[in-house]
Design a protein around this motif. Sequence first.
Motif, mmCIF file in Angstrom:
data_model
loop_
_atom_site.group_PDB
_atom_site.id
_atom_site.type_symbol
_atom_site.label_atom_id
_atom_site.label_comp_id
_atom_site.label_asym_id
_atom_site.label_seq_id
_atom_site.Cartn_x
_atom_site.Cartn_y
_atom_site.Cartn_z
ATOM 1 N N UNK A 1 -12.601 -2.390 11.781
ATOM 2 C CA UNK A 1 -11.439 -3.206 11.446
ATOM 3 C C UNK A 1 -11.209 -3.239 9.932
ATOM 4 N N UNK A 2 -12.296 -3.281 9.180
ATOM 5 C CA UNK A 2 -12.168 -3.257 7.729
ATOM 6 C C UNK A 2 -11.599 -1.943 7.226
ATOM 7 N N UNK A 3 -12.033 -0.835 7.839
ATOM 8 C CA UNK A 3 -11.502 0.472 7.443
ATOM 9 C C UNK A 3 -10.035 0.587 7.823
ATOM 10 N N UNK A 4 -9.680 0.065 8.991
ATOM 11 C CA UNK A 4 -8.283 0.081 9.416
ATOM 12 C C UNK A 4 -7.415 -0.678 8.414
ATOM 13 N N UNK A 5 -7.884 -1.822 7.960
ATOM 14 C CA UNK A 5 -7.132 -2.608 6.982
ATOM 15 C C UNK A 5 -6.930 -1.826 5.689
ATOM 16 N N UNK A 6 -7.920 -1.036 5.300
ATOM 17 C CA UNK A 6 -7.777 -0.202 4.109
ATOM 18 C C UNK A 6 -6.656 0.815 4.290
ATOM 19 N N UNK A 7 -6.578 1.406 5.481
ATOM 20 C CA UNK A 7 -5.513 2.377 5.750
ATOM 21 C C UNK A 7 -4.141 1.713 5.669
ATOM 22 N N UNK A 8 -4.008 0.530 6.263
ATOM 23 C CA UNK A 8 -2.737 -0.184 6.171
ATOM 24 C C UNK A 8 -2.371 -0.447 4.708
ATOM 25 N N UNK A 9 -3.323 -0.960 3.956
ATOM 26 C CA UNK A 9 -3.053 -1.300 2.551
ATOM 27 C C UNK A 9 -2.659 -0.057 1.753
ATOM 28 N N UNK A 10 -3.355 1.052 1.991
ATOM 29 C CA UNK A 10 -3.027 2.294 1.268
ATOM 30 C C UNK A 10 -1.643 2.805 1.649
ATOM 31 N N UNK A 11 -1.315 2.739 2.940
ATOM 32 C CA UNK A 11 0.002 3.198 3.387
ATOM 33 C C UNK A 11 1.106 2.324 2.802
ATOM 34 N N UNK A 12 0.867 1.029 2.727
ATOM 35 C CA UNK A 12 1.863 0.122 2.162
ATOM 36 C C UNK A 12 2.066 0.389 0.674
ATOM 37 N N UNK A 13 0.982 0.633 -0.025
ATOM 38 C CA UNK A 13 1.101 0.943 -1.450
ATOM 39 C C UNK A 13 1.885 2.231 -1.659
ATOM 40 N N UNK A 14 1.603 3.223 -0.839
ATOM 41 C CA UNK A 14 2.296 4.506 -0.966
ATOM 42 C C UNK A 14 3.781 4.378 -0.625
ATOM 43 N N UNK A 15 4.130 3.446 0.268
ATOM 44 C CA UNK A 15 5.521 3.284 0.707
ATOM 45 C C UNK A 15 6.392 2.630 -0.357
ATOM 46 N N UNK A 16 5.793 1.812 -1.218
ATOM 47 C CA UNK A 16 6.565 1.092 -2.223
ATOM 48 C C UNK A 16 7.351 -0.082 -1.666
ATOM 49 N N UNK A 17 7.121 -0.456 -0.413
ATOM 50 C CA UNK A 17 7.839 -1.572 0.201
ATOM 51 C C UNK A 17 7.451 -2.881 -0.491
ATOM 52 N N UNK A 18 8.437 -3.678 -0.823
ATOM 53 C CA UNK A 18 8.181 -4.971 -1.438
ATOM 54 C C UNK A 18 8.145 -6.082 -0.400
ATOM 55 N N UNK A 19 7.199 -6.981 -0.520
ATOM 56 C CA UNK A 19 7.097 -8.109 0.410
ATOM 57 C C UNK A 19 6.345 -9.252 -0.270
ATOM 58 N N UNK A 20 6.538 -10.454 0.260
ATOM 59 C CA UNK A 20 5.915 -11.645 -0.308
ATOM 60 C C UNK A 20 4.791 -12.202 0.547
ATOM 61 N N UNK A 21 4.791 -11.889 1.844
ATOM 62 C CA UNK A 21 3.737 -12.349 2.743
ATOM 63 C C UNK A 21 3.710 -11.461 3.971
ATOM 64 N N UNK A 22 2.658 -11.622 4.792
ATOM 65 C CA UNK A 22 2.534 -10.819 6.013
ATOM 66 C C UNK A 22 2.503 -11.732 7.227
ATOM 67 N N UNK A 23 2.996 -11.174 8.350
ATOM 68 C CA UNK A 23 3.082 -11.924 9.603
ATOM 69 C C UNK A 23 2.543 -11.060 10.737
ATOM 70 N N UNK A 24 1.677 -11.641 11.580
ATOM 71 C CA UNK A 24 1.109 -10.918 12.710
ATOM 72 C C UNK A 24 1.583 -11.477 14.035
ATOM 73 N N UNK A 25 2.325 -10.695 14.828
ATOM 74 C CA UNK A 25 2.760 -11.162 16.149
ATOM 75 C C UNK A 25 1.566 -11.272 17.093
ATOM 76 N N UNK A 26 1.525 -12.336 17.881
ATOM 77 C CA UNK A 26 0.467 -12.484 18.876
ATOM 78 C C UNK A 26 0.580 -11.349 19.908
ATOM 79 N N UNK A 27 -0.525 -10.727 20.335
ATOM 80 C CA UNK A 27 -1.871 -11.077 19.927
ATOM 81 C C UNK A 27 -2.493 -10.062 18.949
ATOM 82 N N UNK A 28 -2.245 -8.787 19.177
ATOM 83 C CA UNK A 28 -2.914 -7.769 18.370
ATOM 84 C C UNK A 28 -2.554 -7.852 16.899
ATOM 85 N N UNK A 29 -1.368 -8.371 16.595
ATOM 86 C CA UNK A 29 -0.960 -8.470 15.202
ATOM 87 C C UNK A 29 -1.709 -9.521 14.416
#
Length: 232
Positions: free
Chosen positions: A56-84
């Motif tokens: 799960x920690x490695x998966x989070x790293x992939x998400x963070x790296x992909x988001x950085x590469x995308x350049x998408x701007x955001x102020x917070x994150x939201x996870x839809x129940x349940x897997x999110x």
Amino acid sequence: MVDVGAPPPEPGRLAQDFVRFAVASGVLRFGEFKTKAGRLSPYFFDAGLFDDGSKLGRLAQFYAQALRASGIGFDMVFGPAYKGIPLAATVAMELARQGRNVPFAYNRKEAKDHGEGGTLVGAPLAGRVLIIDDVLSAGTAVRESIALIRAAGATPCALAIALDRQEKTIENGRDAEHSAVQYVRRQLGMQVCSIAQLADLLLHLAQDGIGGARPVYEKMLAYRQRYGVSGE
């Protein structure tokens, strides 16, 4: 905008690293699997099998790296129940580890009628909200999340997913001419960031491969030719 730490890997290399990680973790499997749409798919991606702290920690790293590469701007994150829910929490932790501390929130499937009550948990929804989920099928969870975010007075700005299947969604019992990701982009007006796509799975089989890769590759290619979409 996420801009922390060292430069992220190039998207192509990041996607290939993720595919290899998903295969090694048993999350991405090849064979014959029936999808919710009733299709016989030659592969199956089950993000629920990122089931220990290390994965799960490695998966989070992939998400963070992909988001950085995308350049998408955001102020917070939201996870839809349940897997999110665990995805939003761990990605927020990884972003904080990298120097970008953002709030996160998630929803309950059913409203709580005691204590703080309501369906939302975590930080108040505000500003530009990034929705984090594993895959996008019909887009139902995303539409529900968008409604919750807008009702709170915030702006749903983008969606981050692990895998874009790049295949036609089902509408009124028939194959549509667009994927769920294309629907989110074109109809809902939101950006979408995916760690990997079906095209990356095909490239993995063609270049790196697995045992008996050629028959698997041919089945994957035939599946994409039948159900795949173009223009992504």
